[in-house]
Design a protein around this motif. Structure first.
Motif, PDB file in Angstrom:
ATOM      1  N   ARG A 189      -3.837   8.892 -17.215  1.00  0.00           N
ATOM      2  CA  ARG A 189      -2.942   9.941 -17.704  1.00  0.00           C
ATOM      3  C   ARG A 189      -2.276  10.678 -16.549  1.00  0.00           C
ATOM      4  N   ARG A 190      -1.087  11.185 -16.816  1.00  0.00           N
ATOM      5  CA  ARG A 190      -0.412  12.033 -15.836  1.00  0.00           C
ATOM      6  C   ARG A 190      -0.787  13.486 -16.080  1.00  0.00           C
ATOM      7  N   TYR A 191      -0.890  14.240 -15.011  1.00  0.00           N
ATOM      8  CA  TYR A 191      -1.228  15.664 -15.084  1.00  0.00           C
ATOM      9  C   TYR A 191       0.044  16.475 -14.885  1.00  0.00           C
ATOM     10  N   GLY A 192       0.867  16.523 -15.926  1.00  0.00           N
ATOM     11  CA  GLY A 192       2.119  17.254 -15.839  1.00  0.00           C
ATOM     12  C   GLY A 192       3.259  16.374 -15.377  1.00  0.00           C
ATOM     13  N   ARG A 193       4.320  16.997 -14.908  1.00  0.00           N
ATOM     14  CA  ARG A 193       5.504  16.270 -14.446  1.00  0.00           C
ATOM     15  C   ARG A 193       5.168  15.429 -13.222  1.00  0.00           C
ATOM     16  N   ILE A 194       5.995  14.403 -12.984  1.00  0.00           N
ATOM     17  CA  ILE A 194       5.672  13.419 -11.949  1.00  0.00           C
ATOM     18  C   ILE A 194       5.437  14.048 -10.571  1.00  0.00           C
ATOM     19  N   PRO A 195       6.316  14.951 -10.061  1.00  0.00           N
ATOM     20  CA  PRO A 195       6.053  15.507  -8.723  1.00  0.00           C
ATOM     21  C   PRO A 195       4.724  16.263  -8.651  1.00  0.00           C
ATOM     22  N   ALA A 196       4.428  17.068  -9.693  1.00  0.00           N
ATOM     23  CA  ALA A 196       3.181  17.827  -9.700  1.00  0.00           C
ATOM     24  C   ALA A 196       1.988  16.890  -9.800  1.00  0.00           C
ATOM     25  N   ASP A 197       2.115  15.856 -10.613  1.00  0.00           N
ATOM     26  CA  ASP A 197       1.036  14.874 -10.762  1.00  0.00           C
ATOM     27  C   ASP A 197       0.765  14.167  -9.446  1.00  0.00           C
ATOM     28  N   GLU A 198       1.807  13.755  -8.760  1.00  0.00           N
ATOM     29  CA  GLU A 198       1.631  13.033  -7.499  1.00  0.00           C
ATOM     30  C   GLU A 198       1.026  13.934  -6.422  1.00  0.00           C
ATOM     31  N   GLU A 199       1.452  15.199  -6.400  1.00  0.00           N
ATOM     32  CA  GLU A 199       0.898  16.139  -5.427  1.00  0.00           C
ATOM     33  C   GLU A 199      -0.581  16.389  -5.698  1.00  0.00           C
ATOM     34  N   LEU A 200      -0.923  16.521  -6.968  1.00  0.00           N
ATOM     35  CA  LEU A 200      -2.327  16.706  -7.330  1.00  0.00           C
ATOM     36  C   LEU A 200      -3.154  15.497  -6.928  1.00  0.00           C
ATOM     37  N   LEU A 201      -2.672  14.293  -7.222  1.00  0.00           N
ATOM     38  CA  LEU A 201      -3.435  13.088  -6.889  1.00  0.00           C
ATOM     39  C   LEU A 201      -3.658  12.962  -5.385  1.00  0.00           C
ATOM     40  N   ARG A 202      -2.642  13.315  -4.599  1.00  0.00           N
ATOM     41  CA  ARG A 202      -2.824  13.281  -3.135  1.00  0.00           C
ATOM     42  C   ARG A 202      -3.928  14.250  -2.719  1.00  0.00           C
ATOM     43  N   ALA A 203      -3.887  15.465  -3.271  1.00  0.00           N
ATOM     44  CA  ALA A 203      -4.885  16.464  -2.909  1.00  0.00           C
ATOM     45  C   ALA A 203      -6.282  16.027  -3.349  1.00  0.00           C
ATOM     46  N   VAL A 204      -6.375  15.441  -4.543  1.00  0.00           N
ATOM     47  CA  VAL A 204      -7.671  14.977  -5.043  1.00  0.00           C
ATOM     48  C   VAL A 204      -8.230  13.882  -4.154  1.00  0.00           C
ATOM     49  N   ARG A 205      -7.401  12.927  -3.799  1.00  0.00           N
ATOM     50  CA  ARG A 205      -7.876  11.817  -2.954  1.00  0.00           C
ATOM     51  C   ARG A 205      -8.317  12.323  -1.583  1.00  0.00           C
ATOM     52  N   GLU A 206      -7.561  13.252  -1.029  1.00  0.00           N
ATOM     53  CA  GLU A 206      -7.952  13.827   0.268  1.00  0.00           C
ATOM     54  C   GLU A 206      -9.259  14.588   0.135  1.00  0.00           C
ATOM     55  N   ALA A 207      -9.422  15.319  -0.974  1.00  0.00           N
ATOM     56  CA  ALA A 207     -10.663  16.068  -1.189  1.00  0.00           C
ATOM     57  C   ALA A 207     -11.852  15.126  -1.331  1.00  0.00           C
ATOM     58  N   LEU A 208     -11.662  14.033  -2.041  1.00  0.00           N
ATOM     59  CA  LEU A 208     -12.760  13.076  -2.208  1.00  0.00           C
ATOM     60  C   LEU A 208     -13.213  12.506  -0.866  1.00  0.00           C
ATOM     61  N   VAL A 209     -12.277  12.275   0.019  1.00  0.00           N
ATOM     62  CA  VAL A 209     -12.623  11.734   1.339  1.00  0.00           C
ATOM     63  C   VAL A 209     -13.463  12.733   2.127  1.00  0.00           C
ATOM     64  N   THR A 210     -13.114  14.019   2.064  1.00  0.00           N
ATOM     65  CA  THR A 210     -13.845  15.015   2.851  1.00  0.00           C
ATOM     66  C   THR A 210     -15.162  15.425   2.204  1.00  0.00           C
ATOM     67  N   ILE A 211     -15.180  15.443   0.863  1.00  0.00           N
ATOM     68  CA  ILE A 211     -16.412  15.839   0.172  1.00  0.00           C
ATOM     69  C   ILE A 211     -17.420  14.703   0.172  1.00  0.00           C
ATOM     70  N   GLU A 212     -16.930  13.487  -0.002  1.00  0.00           N
ATOM     71  CA  GLU A 212     -17.771  12.304  -0.143  1.00  0.00           C
ATOM     72  C   GLU A 212     -17.286  11.235   0.836  1.00  0.00           C
ATOM     73  N   PRO A 213     -17.424  11.479   2.147  1.00  0.00           N
ATOM     74  CA  PRO A 213     -16.796  10.608   3.138  1.00  0.00           C
ATOM     75  C   PRO A 213     -17.252   9.165   3.079  1.00  0.00           C
ATOM     76  N   ASN A 214     -18.456   8.905   2.593  1.00  0.00           N
ATOM     77  CA  ASN A 214     -18.943   7.531   2.510  1.00  0.00           C
ATOM     78  C   ASN A 214     -18.778   6.938   1.111  1.00  0.00           C
ATOM     79  N   GLY A 215     -18.023   7.637   0.268  1.00  0.00           N
ATOM     80  CA  GLY A 215     -17.781   7.120  -1.068  1.00  0.00           C
ATOM     81  C   GLY A 215     -19.034   7.005  -1.906  1.00  0.00           C
ATOM     82  N   GLY A 216     -20.021   7.877  -1.587  1.00  0.00           N
ATOM     83  CA  GLY A 216     -21.262   7.829  -2.341  1.00  0.00           C
ATOM     84  C   GLY A 216     -22.214   6.781  -1.869  1.00  0.00           C
ATOM     85  N   GLN A 217     -21.839   6.019  -0.819  1.00  0.00           N
ATOM     86  CA  GLN A 217     -22.694   4.966  -0.290  1.00  0.00           C
ATOM     87  C   GLN A 217     -23.612   5.521   0.786  1.00  0.00           C
ATOM     88  N   ALA A 218     -24.817   5.053   0.840  1.00  0.00           N
ATOM     89  CA  ALA A 218     -25.776   5.482   1.859  1.00  0.00           C
ATOM     90  C   ALA A 218     -25.391   4.936   3.200  1.00  0.00           C
TER      91      ALA A 218
END
Length: 218
Positions: A189-218
């Motif tokens: 699903r999209r989270y709002g209009r395309i520019p807002a959705d794309e900006e959110l997805l970029r921020a989410v992906r960057e956050a996942l990298v910093t919060i979970e740098p190993n992708g949950g792998q040991a």
């Protein structure tokens, strides 16, 4: 370089655009010192609106912050922004205190009190400031998580985006946000209009990298 813009920005300090000019001088930082920005910024840091003067509307905090950025002297910013945060003022002053980081430790208690204030933007600002000042992520994450609620309605508001960015900056201690962030990253699903959705997805992906740098792998 931005330094050539300093003379024009100094001129704007005497106009209704003073706050924006002070913000820009602060962004330039030490390079603005050679343009003699320190004196006018110091004067504005203690100025209030008076007869014949443009409305300043809290710009003293902006000028004090900019003075610190230009001169590396935090005293006016700590004094002016500390007074403002103790008065319960929110978003802008919290951003400056967050930038000051541990230098603003004397104002940490006043910042923490705003973690539960009525304004959503102020709560997010307080969470970021508290974390940057103290390094204590727990109260900050606790305050930030409820601000992700609009994502359940596939809504990407500017406040949600900012919340995701702050959680990403906190990193590992923000692991409680991972289920929501993974849901957004994997949703068709999209989270709002395309520019807002794309900006959110970029921020989410960057956050996942910093919060979970190993992708949950040991």
């Amino acid at each position: 370089m931005a330094a050539p813009a300093v003379p024009e920005l100094l001129r704007l300090l005497h106009t209704p655009f003073a706050r924006a000019a002070a913000e820009a001088l602060g962004a330039i930082g030490p390079a603005a010192a050679t343009g003699r920005a320190a004196g006018p910024l110091a004067a504005l840091a203690t100025a209030g609106p008076g007869p014949g003067r443009h409305p300043w509307h809290g710009g003293a905090q902006t000028a004090a912050w900019a003075y610190w950025r230009v001169t590396a002297d935090p005293e006016p910013a700590l004094r002016v922004c500390g007074t403002a945060v103790r008065a319960g003022l929110g978003q802008a002053v919290l951003r400056y205190l967050a930038d000051l980081g541990p230098l603003a430790s004397l104002h940490a208690d006043a910042v923490r009190a705003l973690l539960t204030c009525p304004g959503q933007w102020s709560r997010v600002g307080a969470a970021e400031a508290w974390w940057r000042i103290t390094g204590d992520a727990g109260p900050a994450v606790e305050a930030l998580l409820p601000e992700l609620a609009p994502l359940a309605r596939y809504s990407a508001t500017p406040l949600v985006l900012r919340t995701v960015q702050v959680l990403g900056a906190i990193g590992g201690p923000a692991a409680a946000a991972l289920p929501v962030l993974h849901e957004v990253a994997s949703s068709p699903r999209r989270y709002g209009r395309i520019p807002a959705d794309e900006e959110l997805l970029r921020a989410v992906r960057e956050a996942l990298v910093t919060i979970e740098p190993n992708g949950g792998q040991a």
